[in-house]
Design a protein around this motif. Structure first.
Motif, PDB file in Angstrom:
ATOM      1  N   THR A 338      46.568  37.058  38.342  1.00  0.00           N
ATOM      2  CA  THR A 338      45.404  37.946  38.395  1.00  0.00           C
ATOM      3  C   THR A 338      44.872  38.187  36.984  1.00  0.00           C
ATOM      4  OG1 THR A 338      46.736  39.977  38.214  1.00  0.00           O
ATOM      5  CG2 THR A 338      46.353  39.084  40.433  1.00  0.00           C
ATOM      6  N   ALA A 339      43.703  38.830  36.890  1.00  0.00           N
ATOM      7  CA  ALA A 339      43.099  39.048  35.568  1.00  0.00           C
ATOM      8  C   ALA A 339      42.450  40.422  35.413  1.00  0.00           C
ATOM      9  CB  ALA A 339      42.054  37.974  35.289  1.00  0.00           C
ATOM     10  N   ASN A 340      42.138  41.101  36.517  1.00  0.00           N
ATOM     11  CA  ASN A 340      41.397  42.369  36.412  1.00  0.00           C
ATOM     12  C   ASN A 340      42.086  43.404  35.527  1.00  0.00           C
ATOM     13  OD1 ASN A 340      39.454  41.336  38.070  1.00  0.00           O
ATOM     14  ND2 ASN A 340      39.739  42.793  39.746  1.00  0.00           N
ATOM     15  N   THR A 341      43.410  43.380  35.463  1.00  0.00           N
ATOM     16  CA  THR A 341      44.145  44.408  34.721  1.00  0.00           C
ATOM     17  C   THR A 341      44.386  44.039  33.262  1.00  0.00           C
ATOM     18  OG1 THR A 341      46.157  43.451  35.692  1.00  0.00           O
ATOM     19  CG2 THR A 341      45.294  45.439  36.713  1.00  0.00           C
ATOM     20  N   HIS A 342      43.708  43.001  32.797  1.00  0.00           N
ATOM     21  CA  HIS A 342      43.818  42.615  31.389  1.00  0.00           C
ATOM     22  C   HIS A 342      43.177  43.696  30.520  1.00  0.00           C
ATOM     23  CE1 HIS A 342      43.788  40.066  27.820  1.00  0.00           C
ATOM     24  NE2 HIS A 342      44.475  39.156  28.487  1.00  0.00           N
ATOM     25  N   PHE A 343      43.710  43.845  29.286  1.00  0.00           N
ATOM     26  CA  PHE A 343      43.050  44.775  28.368  1.00  0.00           C
ATOM     27  C   PHE A 343      41.713  44.172  27.957  1.00  0.00           C
ATOM     28  CE2 PHE A 343      44.155  41.825  25.125  1.00  0.00           C
ATOM     29  CZ  PHE A 343      43.539  42.209  23.959  1.00  0.00           C
ATOM     30  N   GLN A 344      40.710  44.846  27.442  1.00  0.00           N
ATOM     31  CA  GLN A 344      40.705  46.275  27.199  1.00  0.00           C
ATOM     32  C   GLN A 344      40.131  46.981  28.415  1.00  0.00           C
ATOM     33  OE1 GLN A 344      37.975  46.237  23.982  1.00  0.00           O
ATOM     34  NE2 GLN A 344      39.487  45.731  22.443  1.00  0.00           N
ATOM     35  N   ASP A 345      40.852  47.955  28.915  1.00  0.00           N
ATOM     36  CA  ASP A 345      40.446  48.821  30.021  1.00  0.00           C
ATOM     37  C   ASP A 345      40.251  48.109  31.346  1.00  0.00           C
ATOM     38  OD1 ASP A 345      40.580  51.180  28.611  1.00  0.00           O
ATOM     39  OD2 ASP A 345      38.508  51.071  27.928  1.00  0.00           O
ATOM     40  N   GLY A 346      40.508  46.786  31.402  1.00  0.00           N
ATOM     41  CA  GLY A 346      40.440  46.080  32.660  1.00  0.00           C
ATOM     42  C   GLY A 346      39.027  45.892  33.177  1.00  0.00           C
ATOM     43  N   GLU A 350      33.122  46.609  41.991  1.00  0.00           N
ATOM     44  CA  GLU A 350      32.300  47.610  42.652  1.00  0.00           C
ATOM     45  C   GLU A 350      32.987  48.232  43.862  1.00  0.00           C
ATOM     46  OE1 GLU A 350      28.482  46.076  43.643  1.00  0.00           O
ATOM     47  OE2 GLU A 350      27.891  45.689  41.555  1.00  0.00           O
ATOM     48  N   ALA A 351      33.804  47.454  44.544  1.00  0.00           N
ATOM     49  CA  ALA A 351      34.465  47.954  45.750  1.00  0.00           C
ATOM     50  C   ALA A 351      35.658  48.860  45.452  1.00  0.00           C
ATOM     51  CB  ALA A 351      34.921  46.780  46.610  1.00  0.00           C
ATOM     52  N   CYS A 352      36.049  48.951  44.189  1.00  0.00           N
ATOM     53  CA  CYS A 352      37.223  49.746  43.820  1.00  0.00           C
ATOM     54  C   CYS A 352      36.904  51.239  43.804  1.00  0.00           C
ATOM     55  CB  CYS A 352      37.738  49.338  42.443  1.00  0.00           C
ATOM     56  SG  CYS A 352      38.363  47.655  42.348  1.00  0.00           S
ATOM     57  N   ALA A 353      37.881  52.031  44.213  1.00  0.00           N
ATOM     58  CA  ALA A 353      37.730  53.494  44.176  1.00  0.00           C
ATOM     59  C   ALA A 353      37.823  53.983  42.741  1.00  0.00           C
ATOM     60  CB  ALA A 353      38.819  54.143  45.027  1.00  0.00           C
ATOM     61  N   ASP A 358      40.513  58.043  33.519  1.00  0.00           N
ATOM     62  CA  ASP A 358      40.796  56.872  32.702  1.00  0.00           C
ATOM     63  C   ASP A 358      40.387  55.619  33.470  1.00  0.00           C
ATOM     64  OD1 ASP A 358      42.187  54.599  31.488  1.00  0.00           O
ATOM     65  OD2 ASP A 358      43.348  56.060  30.360  1.00  0.00           O
ATOM     66  N   PRO A 359      39.452  54.815  32.928  1.00  0.00           N
ATOM     67  CA  PRO A 359      38.991  53.628  33.673  1.00  0.00           C
ATOM     68  C   PRO A 359      40.095  52.628  33.970  1.00  0.00           C
ATOM     69  CG  PRO A 359      38.226  53.576  31.381  1.00  0.00           C
ATOM     70  CD  PRO A 359      38.779  54.945  31.629  1.00  0.00           C
ATOM     71  N   TYR A 360      41.088  52.519  33.065  1.00  0.00           N
ATOM     72  CA  TYR A 360      42.164  51.558  33.277  1.00  0.00           C
ATOM     73  C   TYR A 360      43.038  51.956  34.456  1.00  0.00           C
ATOM     74  CZ  TYR A 360      45.575  47.989  31.876  1.00  0.00           C
ATOM     75  OH  TYR A 360      46.404  46.874  31.825  1.00  0.00           O
ATOM     76  N   TYR A 361      43.221  53.254  34.664  1.00  0.00           N
ATOM     77  CA  TYR A 361      44.003  53.733  35.799  1.00  0.00           C
ATOM     78  C   TYR A 361      43.354  53.298  37.112  1.00  0.00           C
ATOM     79  CZ  TYR A 361      46.612  56.895  32.685  1.00  0.00           C
ATOM     80  OH  TYR A 361      47.411  57.420  31.697  1.00  0.00           O
ATOM     81  N   ASN A 362      42.026  53.361  37.168  1.00  0.00           N
ATOM     82  CA  ASN A 362      41.318  52.950  38.380  1.00  0.00           C
ATOM     83  C   ASN A 362      41.496  51.458  38.646  1.00  0.00           C
ATOM     84  OD1 ASN A 362      40.032  55.484  39.128  1.00  0.00           O
ATOM     85  ND2 ASN A 362      38.797  55.246  37.285  1.00  0.00           N
ATOM     86  N   VAL A 363      41.487  50.659  37.586  1.00  0.00           N
ATOM     87  CA  VAL A 363      41.689  49.213  37.736  1.00  0.00           C
ATOM     88  C   VAL A 363      43.091  48.927  38.266  1.00  0.00           C
ATOM     89  CG1 VAL A 363      41.774  47.008  36.539  1.00  0.00           C
ATOM     90  CG2 VAL A 363      40.021  48.680  35.930  1.00  0.00           C
ATOM     91  N   LEU A 364      44.083  49.622  37.731  1.00  0.00           N
ATOM     92  CA  LEU A 364      45.465  49.426  38.165  1.00  0.00           C
ATOM     93  C   LEU A 364      45.634  49.811  39.629  1.00  0.00           C
ATOM     94  CD1 LEU A 364      47.266  50.869  35.019  1.00  0.00           C
ATOM     95  CD2 LEU A 364      47.235  48.475  35.723  1.00  0.00           C
ATOM     96  N   ALA A 365      45.076  50.955  40.005  1.00  0.00           N
ATOM     97  CA  ALA A 365      45.182  51.412  41.392  1.00  0.00           C
ATOM     98  C   ALA A 365      44.476  50.440  42.332  1.00  0.00           C
ATOM     99  CB  ALA A 365      44.588  52.815  41.523  1.00  0.00           C
ATOM    100  N   CYS A 366      43.355  49.881  41.878  1.00  0.00           N
ATOM    101  CA  CYS A 366      42.627  48.922  42.706  1.00  0.00           C
ATOM    102  C   CYS A 366      43.431  47.631  42.864  1.00  0.00           C
ATOM    103  CB  CYS A 366      41.272  48.636  42.082  1.00  0.00           C
ATOM    104  SG  CYS A 366      40.201  47.598  43.112  1.00  0.00           S
ATOM    105  N   SER A 367      44.067  47.186  41.786  1.00  0.00           N
ATOM    106  CA  SER A 367      44.892  45.981  41.862  1.00  0.00           C
ATOM    107  C   SER A 367      46.030  46.190  42.856  1.00  0.00           C
ATOM    108  CB  SER A 367      45.457  45.644  40.478  1.00  0.00           C
ATOM    109  OG  SER A 367      46.239  44.471  40.519  1.00  0.00           O
TER     110      SER A 367
END
Length: 497
Positions: A338-346, A350-353, A358-367
């Motif tokens: 996968t790649a969405n959780t790569h730095f910086q901030d991921g 659009e479909a992610c909650a 923290d924007p990175y937290y949202n990326v992690l939760a979406c992953s």
């Protein structure tokens, strides 16, 4: 009256300005690297100087261009303006004339001093000391898979191996053993109840990333071959079809020998970091990357998001590939990254909650949600019964601000085995590393390994101690950072030009 152009004076000024610019750029670049990356390993810098940078995220390149390159141009211009001003104002001053006459010498001194400071800041001196120290550790502890008996079950199991970019066990809540106020991985950690998670604590935990395994291609090497990725500073570049660790024996080599169909599915460009060389030369994997998606029409020409295309598309393509692989009579190995959780901030789709500030937290939760939905889909397929799923982080996140307050030694890589056919002797309070994933993955598929060791890894399902448990993690890291003649001559074996 014709004025004769003074080329000697022009060259002197140009060279002085260039050296001053490079001096400023070196200092500013180290500032950018230190402020951008959570940790900086000089061996990674050395490696990436030897591989193509094509495929690097435009976000990272733009960040470096604006924060380092343009900044250095502006600062150099201002310094040159100030120097020119004083040259005009004090041009008759004897002392100033002497100084100006030595401008190239002064520029060289600035270049050398700033360069030395920059190298110290990125731990280059520690790297030099390490690689000039000889070690026999790898030679004494390496187990070549060609030299031990590896027995597969009568019915060979399929493997789905998912590398999750920068995924840490640290993303769980403090109550679970992590460092977050909330558990950012509720779905993945819930799978631990039905699967297997090897932990460094009594709670949910993970694996350590030893020396020279802390960036993506190095992590892939570690988990597939049980080896660190140590490239001497004077070695050749990994371009074209250069041999990639030709002496290593990987899980891809083993599965190819057993008749598996193998595929690497990634949403970025496979040549970045020479990942294409690792997987084509060790297992003859079909490379299904960003280029392939453009070429076969899955993506329109010119499409490019983040590192190539989004993880939602990656999982959709994975479903298509799995159905195709499962329709073949041979067992299969689908390895993904996968790649969405790569730095910086991921990269937040659009479909992610958006539940966190923290924007990175949202990326992690979406992953976490994306992987969950993918695994649930797999469970509904006929091939699932005979398939083992391994979900593991590649390395610790490089997103500096996320864990700037947490000691690196307390952070571990996420790992999870789903639908393993063997039960582990012990999962908690393990000092295990990503090197141990190599034999452990095979064991989870019901493969019997003579001695329960491959590469520098130990089968975590067995009752054997890992090298980190036997020697200590600090000692292991020190030895892996040192120069190994055995590694260079028998595993790396790069032919110099």
């Amino acid at each position: 009256m014709q004025v004769k152009f003074n080329w000697k004076k022009f060259c002197r000024h140009f060279l002085s300005i260039l050296l001053l610019f490079l001096a400023v750029l070196m200092i500013r670049s180290t500032d950018w690297a230190i402020n951008t990356f959570n940790s900086l390993d000089f061996s990674e810098i050395v490696y990436h100087l030897k591989v193509p940078i094509e495929g690097t995220s435009s976000t990272i390149l733009l960040s470096f261009f604006t924060d380092s390159f343009l900044y250095s141009i502006v600062v150099t211009g201002l310094l040159y303006f100030i120097i020119s001003y004083f040259c005009l104002r004090y041009k008759e001053n004897k002392l100033f004339k002497v100084v100006v006459g030595k401008q190239i010498l002064l520029a060289i001194c600035a270049f050398i001093i700033f360069g030395c400071v920059a190298l110290v800041r990125v731990n280059a001196l520690d790297y030099v000391v390490a690689i000039t120290t000889q070690s026999t550790f790898i030679e004494e502890n390496y187990v070549d898979g060609r030299d031990v008996e590896i027995k597969f079950p009568d019915q060979k199991r399929n493997l789905i191996y998912i590398f999750l970019e920068s995924m840490e066990a640290t993303y769980t809540s403090t109550e679970m053993g992590g460092y977050m106020e909330d558990n950012l991985l509720p779905n993945l950690t819930a799978y631990a109840e039905e699967g297997v998670n090897f932990s460094n604590t009594k709670q949910f935990g993970g694996l350590y990333s030893p020396q020279n395994t802390t960036w993506t291609i190095a992590a892939m090497v570690a988990q597939t071959t049980g080896l660190p990725l140590s490239v001497p500073i004077d070695s050749n570049r990994y371009y074209g079809e250069k041999p990639f660790l030709p002496g290593a024996y990987s899980i891809g080599d083993i599965l190819e020998r057993e008749g598996y169909n193998q595929e690497l599915l990634i949403g970025s460009k496979a040549e970045f970091g020479a990942r294409n060389l690792l997987f084509t030369q060790h297992g003859d994997y079909k490379i299904n990357d960003y280029h392939a998606a453009i070429e076969d029409g899955r993506l329109p020409s010119g499409y490019f998001e983040w590192w190539g295309y989004e993880d939602s598309k990656l999982f959709d393509y994975a479903k298509e590939e799995l159905l195709a692989l499962a329709s073949q009579p041979e067992p299969f190995n689908l390895t993904m990254l996968t790649a969405n959780t790569h730095f910086q901030d991921g990269y937040l789709e659009e479909a992610c909650a958006v539940d966190y500030d923290d924007p990175y937290y949202n990326v992690l939760a979406c992953s976490d949600q994306q992987v969950y939905e993918f695994v649930e889909w797999i469970k509904q397929q006929d091939f699932y019964e005979n398939t083992t799923i391994v979900i593991v982080g590649d390395h610790l996140t490089m997103n500096k601000k996320t864990f700037d307050h947490v000691d690196k030694s307390d952070r571990t890589v996420f790992n999870l085995f789903i639908n393993s056919v063997v039960e582990p002797h012990r999962t908690n309070m393990r000092t295990a590393t990503t090197l141990d994933m190599f034999p452990s993955t095979l064991a989870s598929m019901g493969v019997e390994i003579e001695g329960d060791r491959l590469g520098l890894g130990v089968n975590l399902f067995s009752n054997r101690r890992t090298l980190a448990e036997k020697f200590g993690l600090k000692y292991l890291n020190e030895e892996l950072s040192h120069f190994s003649t055995f590694y260079n001559d028998n595993l790396l074996s790069i032919e110099e030009e």
